[in-house]
Scaffold this active site. Structure first.
Site, PDB file in Angstrom:
ATOM      1  N   LEU A   1       0.817  -1.219   0.000  1.00 10.37           N
ATOM      2  CA  LEU A   1       0.000   0.000   0.000  1.00 10.37           C
ATOM      3  C   LEU A   1       0.845   1.260   0.000  1.00 10.37           C
ATOM      4  O   LEU A   1       0.435   2.296  -0.497  1.00 10.37           O
ATOM      5  CB  LEU A   1      -0.932   0.010   1.219  1.00 10.37           C
ATOM      6  CG  LEU A   1      -1.964  -1.119   1.283  1.00 10.37           C
ATOM      7  CD1 LEU A   1      -2.771  -0.990   2.555  1.00 10.37           C
ATOM      8  CD2 LEU A   1      -2.873  -1.099   0.075  1.00 10.37           C
TER       9      LEU A   1
ATOM     10  N   GLY B   1       7.757   3.911   3.171  1.00 10.44           N
ATOM     11  CA  GLY B   1       8.284   4.981   3.991  1.00 10.44           C
ATOM     12  C   GLY B   1       9.796   4.932   4.020  1.00 10.44           C
ATOM     13  O   GLY B   1      10.429   4.081   3.378  1.00 10.44           O
ATOM     14  N   SER B   2      10.394   5.850   4.745  1.00 12.41           N
ATOM     15  CA  SER B   2      11.848   5.883   4.862  1.00 12.41           C
ATOM     16  C   SER B   2      12.322   4.809   5.835  1.00 12.41           C
ATOM     17  O   SER B   2      11.548   4.247   6.619  1.00 12.41           O
ATOM     18  CB  SER B   2      12.294   7.263   5.327  1.00 12.41           C
ATOM     19  OG  SER B   2      11.685   7.587   6.556  1.00 12.41           O
ATOM     20  N   ASN B   3      13.630   4.540   5.753  1.00 13.62           N
ATOM     21  CA  ASN B   3      14.276   3.565   6.645  1.00 13.62           C
ATOM     22  C   ASN B   3      13.655   2.182   6.519  1.00 13.62           C
ATOM     23  O   ASN B   3      13.530   1.443   7.503  1.00 13.62           O
ATOM     24  CB  ASN B   3      14.221   4.032   8.102  1.00 13.62           C
ATOM     25  CG  ASN B   3      14.964   5.318   8.317  1.00 13.62           C
ATOM     26  OD1 ASN B   3      15.948   5.587   7.632  1.00 13.62           O
ATOM     27  ND2 ASN B   3      14.501   6.137   9.249  1.00 13.62           N
ATOM     28  N   GLY B   4      13.224   1.815   5.323  1.00 17.84           N
ATOM     29  CA  GLY B   4      12.736   0.458   5.099  1.00 17.84           C
ATOM     30  C   GLY B   4      11.321   0.212   5.560  1.00 17.84           C
ATOM     31  O   GLY B   4      10.891  -0.946   5.646  1.00 17.84           O
ATOM     32  N   THR B   5      10.548   1.232   5.883  1.00 19.79           N
ATOM     33  CA  THR B   5       9.171   1.055   6.340  1.00 19.79           C
ATOM     34  C   THR B   5       8.271   0.726   5.150  1.00 19.79           C
ATOM     35  O   THR B   5       8.328   1.395   4.121  1.00 19.79           O
ATOM     36  CB  THR B   5       8.683   2.317   7.055  1.00 19.79           C
ATOM     37  OG1 THR B   5       9.532   2.576   8.164  1.00 19.79           O
ATOM     38  CG2 THR B   5       7.261   2.145   7.541  1.00 19.79           C
ATOM     39  N   LEU B   6       7.429  -0.330   5.307  1.00 20.01           N
ATOM     40  CA  LEU B   6       6.489  -0.742   4.274  1.00 20.01           C
ATOM     41  C   LEU B   6       5.110  -0.917   4.895  1.00 20.01           C
ATOM     42  O   LEU B   6       4.982  -1.261   6.081  1.00 20.01           O
ATOM     43  CB  LEU B   6       6.927  -2.050   3.605  1.00 20.01           C
ATOM     44  CG  LEU B   6       8.239  -2.011   2.805  1.00 20.01           C
ATOM     45  CD1 LEU B   6       8.630  -3.405   2.367  1.00 20.01           C
ATOM     46  CD2 LEU B   6       8.100  -1.103   1.608  1.00 20.01           C
TER      47      LEU B   6
ATOM     48  N   ASP C   1       3.572  16.694  10.067  1.00 19.40           N
ATOM     49  CA  ASP C   1       3.728  16.073   8.744  1.00 19.40           C
ATOM     50  C   ASP C   1       2.367  15.940   8.063  1.00 19.40           C
ATOM     51  O   ASP C   1       2.065  14.917   7.477  1.00 19.40           O
ATOM     52  CB  ASP C   1       4.413  14.711   8.868  1.00 19.40           C
ATOM     53  CG  ASP C   1       5.000  14.262   7.536  1.00 19.40           C
ATOM     54  OD1 ASP C   1       5.117  15.109   6.634  1.00 19.40           O
ATOM     55  OD2 ASP C   1       5.334  13.074   7.399  1.00 19.40           O
TER      56      ASP C   1
END
EC number: 2.7.11.1
Length: 1350
Positions: free
Chosen positions: A909, A912-917, A1034
């Site tokens: 879906l 995100g940054s730093n490997g966020t899914l 944000d």
């Protein structure tokens, strides 16, 4: 001061008066000279004093010489006769009377156009007294030697009187005086000291000088206080005797230079030039030469004479085929076009040498701008494959620079200036020789030599690198003539004085090239100079560096130089090794630049290149030592090996082992010092052999030495692997390897294609199987429904039959009652019907009772069959549930606790940054959720985020909900509310407008209510966060999700906690602050407050109400416009000015001026009809309150009207700038129609005249009077209409039954809508001004609950 008549009867009294007058005039002259505020009138007084002084001196001298000539003395003691036109003197002689002009003042000669004494005599020959005064001045001109008087004349030389004075008395002024000098020599000191600008009178003065004075006099002019020269420059200047031209060069006076240079040129004709030789004798520098021509070029550069240089020194271009454009374009494209001939090109190179020798940035910039299109300019777009060092590119300037006592920053700025103007310096070899044949290398011809010295403190080049602000006016100077003299001759212009090739070439030949560029740059030991030079020759990185650029002997000079620090040399060598890839020119990766006997530098380089961080990618120490062995002595090698051992034994690794320890052990001192054991080729000496050929280092090791070392080494290291690398492959081997690699690649592609086909087939079969299972399930459901219907029918038939049997039984029993228990105890099952059908005419006798036993057995059998059917249905349900579970397991192949999801790309879906899914999945095998996967390593505040999510879940419907969490070894998984998408996804799919207007009809009010409801819900969600002391930080369309036709806020407070992960339903994760929804304080990394979210909400409201637009333009320019507070609200201002006003407040540059969110909800944008009516009534009461009479609303409107661009409207100009442009331009700071709220005047013209007449003439039978130019009366008119709309409707309907205004008077709401359409800015105008005044804002009129708006 006029002439004084002296009445003296005796000779003694007469002489006494003479001396008194002389002393008095001297005193007046000295007084005038000492006046600081000296003016033209004072100058005239001084001249008059001088003439009076001369006159009395004349009388004194004549009386001393001839005592008997009293008639001349008594000219002033004339007694006029009463007879006619004659008078008698003291002796009785009769003279003719002079007319009025005969009494003219001596000073009057300076007001007339009389350039010479003869002209003056011809004009005034009839006036004896005036002529005598002039002759006496000439005879007593020696008085002009008074220095204080010439100080006055030099101070005001620009007056016409002074010029006329020189014209009249030029012969006497330039004649030698008693001491051998003329008066002009004395005047020149003051003249040159005072003169700066080039004016008309300055040029006339020079013409007088050049026409009358001799050259030796000119050479003495203006020597002092002009400029300081070095000892060497003083000698050259003195020898060439060009003091007289320094003044015009000093102040860049073009015409003055032309006049002086022409005179000097004519007096010193050119001769054959000889070389200048400077030598030192007895501590002083002397010059020995026979050259007599002037050398002006150094001083043109020294004083930055840009105008003189451009007008008289730059050559003129020679355009080819100027009349035929097509032919000229063909010449240019073919490379045959040249704007300058070869002679001009050489001259331009020489000018480079001149200006750089004197460090003249202005002259250099002038040359660069003048020639950049013809010489020294490289077409970088078409020559990207050029190697500087191979064949020389076209149109590149060949230069050799010599740096003496350089000033580092000036040299750097010089290279940067050339780079910024696309001038590429080429210091290349014309014919590229073999590398090892260095002795036969010939450098290119040196065209220019640059010399930088700290002794001359000229301007820096840095200010001319990026933006050159040198104004060069090549036009003829147009000076206005101050006086009225039309007879002055035009000054003859002399052009191209400095273009003599002999003069310029001689200057160029004076200094021979000292050295090439690279060695001198390396000698400077400045890494910054080297970088600036490399940046220039590579065209800012567009060209590659040829390995031949840095010759080995040049680099050797650097490492042998004892002056620089070791750290500096190491950094320079590392830079050279990086940019030129010198390892390609050596064996086994050993750069030859480090072949030196300075072992402290070698070890420093090894330490810097072989530290623990880069040990795996560096050259191994064995190769360094092997390369050094042939060139160092035994003692030096011992020290080097010792330092290398120290380096690699200095710090052990974490596991206790020391890297390279065993490797260094192999290089025993005795082994390395025995040079004969290496079968290396012989070299011809250090200086010539330093340019190594890679093939020369290919050697072998003596087998005996190798065997002995293998035996000695217990670990039996493979020395061949250590000492040798794989030799270059042959062409056939390379071709074979290429074919093998191509074949392997093709096989790999075929394999991938087969795997893809198999995957597609598997997916197809899976879908087919799912379809079959669905069909089977539907068939089973239909069969089960049929069975249930059949059972119901049987049951109904049984009940009907039982009632019929009971009725018959009652008839047979003659009406005896039947107990309810008997009925309840009967088994109501379908088999009874069958049994009773088999038994006809049942009777209640014993025989029938006996037959009842088999009936009970049949019933038991029937119950068993029903249980079996029920069990079968249950088994089918279980099987179906099992199949569904199997299907879920197949779709979601990843299971983490209660979460199940699939990691395929189609199931993601957001990122995100730093490997966020974020994956789409299910929780507890049935509930769809969004599963957020976060890396533990990169997200240290995950626990804090979970804590906040748990605390906020289910407390506000406008916030994303938390469901559950799981984790594994590396990640944490959060289960969050699964939403339908985000505002950004709706906009990308062009569905944003459809989402906003759904469930609405064509009524705009309903649409507006829908939009406002969405915005209010979003604001309430942020207010809830702020109440929890959380700043979201944000807010953007990707973090505003859509769920059940509501807007939900995600990423709750993560920026506040410095958590870098995001929860976006977008495939492209944008870093924080880069999407244009953050205010300037976030972009500048300042303190973050709640006003950050206010700014973001303002942008989001504009996004929603304009179907995806942004106040600060497109995504490429938003950040720049946010920092400059440049916004454009024109897309919304044409539709909703009230919303525009609110957004303009929320996106204010100053965070202190942004409203709080609670104040935002009180803005008129969110008012209902009742609140708007109450506000108008309160405003009317306020304006009628005696305490607020001083607040004249109409006066404010008139003031606003004066600032408005329209004379027929009244504006609220809270912001002065406005524009109707739909785009943000650089010229406009803020574009918003909300900056000017206008009320048309007179206001009755904006309304229907029927309504105005009705309300003005008949309201409850009373006549109401209104002033149509007063805003107070407009509010009263609206109030009365809203209160009496029913009566007005009835009255108008009787008179005008078909009028359109009747539709607007059916209800109070419709009447309010009517006035809002006519005056859309009225409420926001009142609100804006009332809220800015504390007395009004806090008044009783706005303090009640129904109208607490502020």
């Amino acid at each position: 001061m006029g002439k004084k008549k002296i009445d003296i009867n005796t000779r003694e009294d007469l002489f006494l008066s003479y001396y008194k007058e002389i002393e008095k005039n001297k005193f007046d002259l000295l007084k005038i000279c000492s006046d600081k505020n000296f003016s033209k009138s004072n100058f005239l007084k001084a001249v008059h004093c001088l003439f009076s002084l001369s006159y009395f001196c004349k009388i004194k001298d004549e009386n001393e010489e001839e005592e008997g000539k009293e008639e001349e003395i008594n000219d002033y003691k004339v007694k006029k006769s009463t007879t006619g036109n004659y008078y008698r003197n003291s002796e009785g002689k009769l003279f003719k009377k002079s007319n009025e002009k005969d009494q003219i003042d001596d000073v009057s000669i300076f007001y007339k156009r009389l350039p010479t004494i003869q002209d003056f005599k011809d004009t005034y020959d009839k006036y004896e007294n005036c002529l005598n005064s002039v002759y006496y001045i000439i005879r007593k001109i020696k008085l002009l030697h008074l220095e204080y008087f010439w100080e006055i004349l030099a101070s005001c030389y620009g007056t016409i009187s002074f010029i006329k004075f020189f014209n009249i008395f030029s012969n006497e002024i330039f004649s030698p005086s008693e001491n051998g000098d003329s008066v002009f020599i004395m005047v020149g000191k003051f003249f040159r000291r005072k003169v700066r600008a080039e004016t008309h009178y300055d040029l006339i003065f020079l013409k007088i000088i050049l026409a009358n004075a001799s050259i030796p006099m000119i050479l003495k002019l203006g020597v002092k206080d002009i400029g300081r020269f070095t000892e060497k420059e003083d000698i050259i200047v003195s020898y060439y005797r060009n003091f007289s031209i320094i003044h015009s060069l000093r102040f860049d006076n073009v015409k003055e230079f032309a006049l002086v240079y022409k005179t000097l040129k004519n007096n010193y004709p050119s001769k054959k030039k000889k070389k200048i030789t400077l030598f030192e004798e007895n501590g002083k520098i002397n010059v020995k030469t026979s050259k007599k021509d002037l050398m002006l070029f150094e001083f043109v550069c020294k004083f930055d004479c840009v105008k003189i240089f451009k007008k008289y020194f730059l050559p003129k271009p020679q355009i080819i085929n100027n009349n035929d454009n097509n032919e000229m374009l063909e010449c240019i494209s073919s490379g045959s076009y040249s704007g300058f001939d070869e002679k001009s090109k050489r001259k331009i190179r020489i000018f480079f040498s001149i200006c750089c020798r004197q460090i003249s940035p202005k002259i250099l910039k002038c040359i660069v701008d003048y020639v950049k299109d013809d010489i020294g300019f490289l077409d970088l777009q078409n020559r990207q494959d050029i190697y500087i060092g191979d064949s020389a590119p076209e149109k590149v300037l060949f230069l050799n620079c010599f740096f003496g006592n350089h000033k580092e920053q000036r040299v750097i700025d010089f290279f940067n200036l050339l780079t910024s103007k696309s001038i590429i310096i080429c210091n290349t070899i014309k014919e590229k020789p073999e590398l090892y044949d260095y002795r036969y290398i010939t450098l290119s011809t040196v065209d220019s030599t640059f010399y930088f010295s700290d002794s001359h403190k000229g301007a820096d080049f840095g200010v001319y690198t990026d933006e050159i602000n040198v104004i060069i006016n090549n036009d003829d100077i147009d000076y206005d003539y101050i006086g009225d003299d039309d007879n002055d001759e035009e000054i003859e212009e002399t052009k191209d004085y400095g273009s003599s090739s002999s003069d310029i070439d001689d200057f160029y030949n004076v200094f021979e090239p000292k050295a090439s560029m690279i060695p001198n740059i390396l000698d400077s030991c400045s890494l910054e100079i080297l970088k600036a030079y490399i940046q220039n020759i590579t065209g800012n990185g567009l060209f590659k560096i040829s390995p031949s650029l840095f010759l080995a002997h040049d680099v050797t000079r650097l490492v042998r130089n004892p002056k620089p620090k070791t750290e500096t040399v190491v950094k320079i060598l590392e830079f050279i090794n990086t940019i030129s890839r010198l390892s390609e020119l050596s064996t086994n990766g050993v750069p030859f630049t480090f072949l030196t006997n300075r072992f402290e530098i070698v070890t420093s380089i090894i330490m810097s290149l072989h530290d623990e961080r880069s040990i795996s990618n560096s050259v191994e120490p064995v190769q360094w030592l092997r390369a050094l062995a042939p060139f160092v002595s035994n003692d030096e090698m011992k020290l080097i090996i010792y330092k290398v051992r120290t380096l690699y034994n200095y710090e052990p690794h974490s596991n206790g082992e020391i890297k390279y320890t065993e490797l260094v052990r192999l290089f025993d001192v005795q082994y390395l010092l025995t040079k004969g054991k290496f079968s290396l080729s012989q070299f011809n000496g250090f200086e010539t052999s330093i340019f190594l050929n890679p093939k020369l280092l290919d050697g072998t090791i003596n087998s005996n030495i190798l065997n002995s070392m293998i035996i000695k080494d217990k670990e039996k290291l493979d020395l061949k692997e250590l000492f040798f690398k794989e030799k270059p492959l042959s062409e056939a081997e390379l071709k074979e390897k290429f074919e093998i690699a191509t074949k392997n690649e093709k096989e790999l592609l075929d394999q991938l294609k087969k795997e893809n086909d198999a995957e597609k087939l598997k997916k197809k079969n899976k879908l087919k199987k799912q379809k079959n299972q669905q069909q089977q399930q539907q068939a089973k459901q239909q069969a089960q429904q049929q069975k249930q219907q059949h059972q119901q029918n049987i049951q109904q038939n049984y009940e009907n039959q039982h009632i019929e049997d009971q009725r018959k039984f009652n008839q047979q029993t003659k009406g005896r009652p039947i107990s309810p228990s008997s009925i309840q105890n009967q088994n109501l099952n379908p088999t009874l019907l069958q049994n009773q059908n088999q038994t006809s005419n049942p009777t209640p006798n014993l025989e029938s009772t006996k037959k009842a036993t088999p009936t009970t057995t049949t019933t038991t059998t029937t119950n068993s069959n029903t249980s079996a059917i029920i069990n079968e249905i249950k088994n089918q349900d279980l099987n179906q549930q099992q199949n569904i579970t199997e299907n879920i397991n197949e779709i979601y192949d990843v299971s983490i606790g209660k979460f199940k999801f699939n990691k395929k790309e189609s199931n993601i879906l957001g990122r995100g940054s730093n490997g966020t899914l974020v994956f789409k999945g299910i929780w507890n095998n049935r509930i769809p959720v969004a599963i957020k996967q976060m890396q533990k390593m990169f997200n240290p505040l995950i626990s804090k985020e979970i804590e906040i999510l748990i605390g906020l879940t289910n407390k506000n419907l406008n916030l994303v909900g938390y469901i559950d969490q799981e984790e594994d070894e590396n990640c944490v998984y959060l289960g969050l509310t699964l939403c339908d998408g985000s505002l950004q996804s709706l906009y990308d799919q062009s569905k944003l407008n459809e989402f906003i207007n759904q469930n609405n009809n064509q009524n705009n009010n309903n649409n507006n209510n829908r939009v406002l409801d969405l915005i209010i819900g979003m604001i309430n969600g942020v207010i809830f966060l702020h109440d929890q002391n959380i700043v979201h930080n944000d807010l953007n369309p990707r973090n505003i999700l859509v769920k059940d036709n509501r807007l939900i806020i995600s990423d709750l407070g993560l920026s506040k906690m410095n958590v870098s992960s995001t929860y976006n339903f977008s495939t492209n994760a944008i870093p924080t602050g880069q999407d244009g929804y953050h205010p300037v304080e976030v972009l500048l990394e300042k303190r973050k407050t709640k006003s950050v979210d206010v700014f973001s909400l303002g942008c989001l409201i504009y996004f929603i109400m304009t179907n995806g637009a942004h106040p600060f333009g497109d995504k490429f320019s938003r950040l720049r416009y946010i920092t400059k507070s440049k916004y454009n609200l024109s897309q919304l201002s044409n539709l909703n000015l009230v919303a525009t006003h609110l957004i303009e407040l929320m996106i204010s540059y100053d965070e202190s001026k942004r409203p709080t969110l609670s104040s935002v909800l009180k803005h008129p944008l969110f008012w209902d009809s009742l609140k708007k009516i109450k506000f108008l009534e309160s405003s009317l009461r306020l304006l009628g309150d005696h305490d607020f009479k001083k607040f004249n609303i109409n006066k404010i409107l008139i003031s606003c009207n004066s600032n408005s661009s329209s004379s027929n409207s009244i504006c609220n100009s809270s912001n002065s700038s406005s524009s109707s442009s739909s785009s943000i331009s650089s010229s406009s700071c803020k574009i918003s129609s909300s900056s000017c709220y206008c009320v048309p005047l007179p206001w009755n013209q904006s309304l229907d005249y029927q309504l105005v007449d009705s309300l003005s003439n008949q309201i409850e039978k009373k006549v109401a009077s209104y002033k149509f130019d007063q805003l107070h009366d407009l509010i009263r008119f609206i109030r009365n209409t809203l209160q009496h709309y029913n009566q007005i409707y009835r009255d108008l309907k009787q008179i005008l039954p078909n009028s359109d205004i009747l539709e607007s008077l059916k209800s109070q709401q419709s009447a309010l809508n009517y006035f809002e359409s006519k005056f859309p800015t009225l409420i926001i105008f009142l609100f804006n001004h009332f809220s800015a005044i504390p007395e009004i804002k806090n008044s009783i009129h706005f303090s009640n609950d129904t109208c607490s708006i502020f």
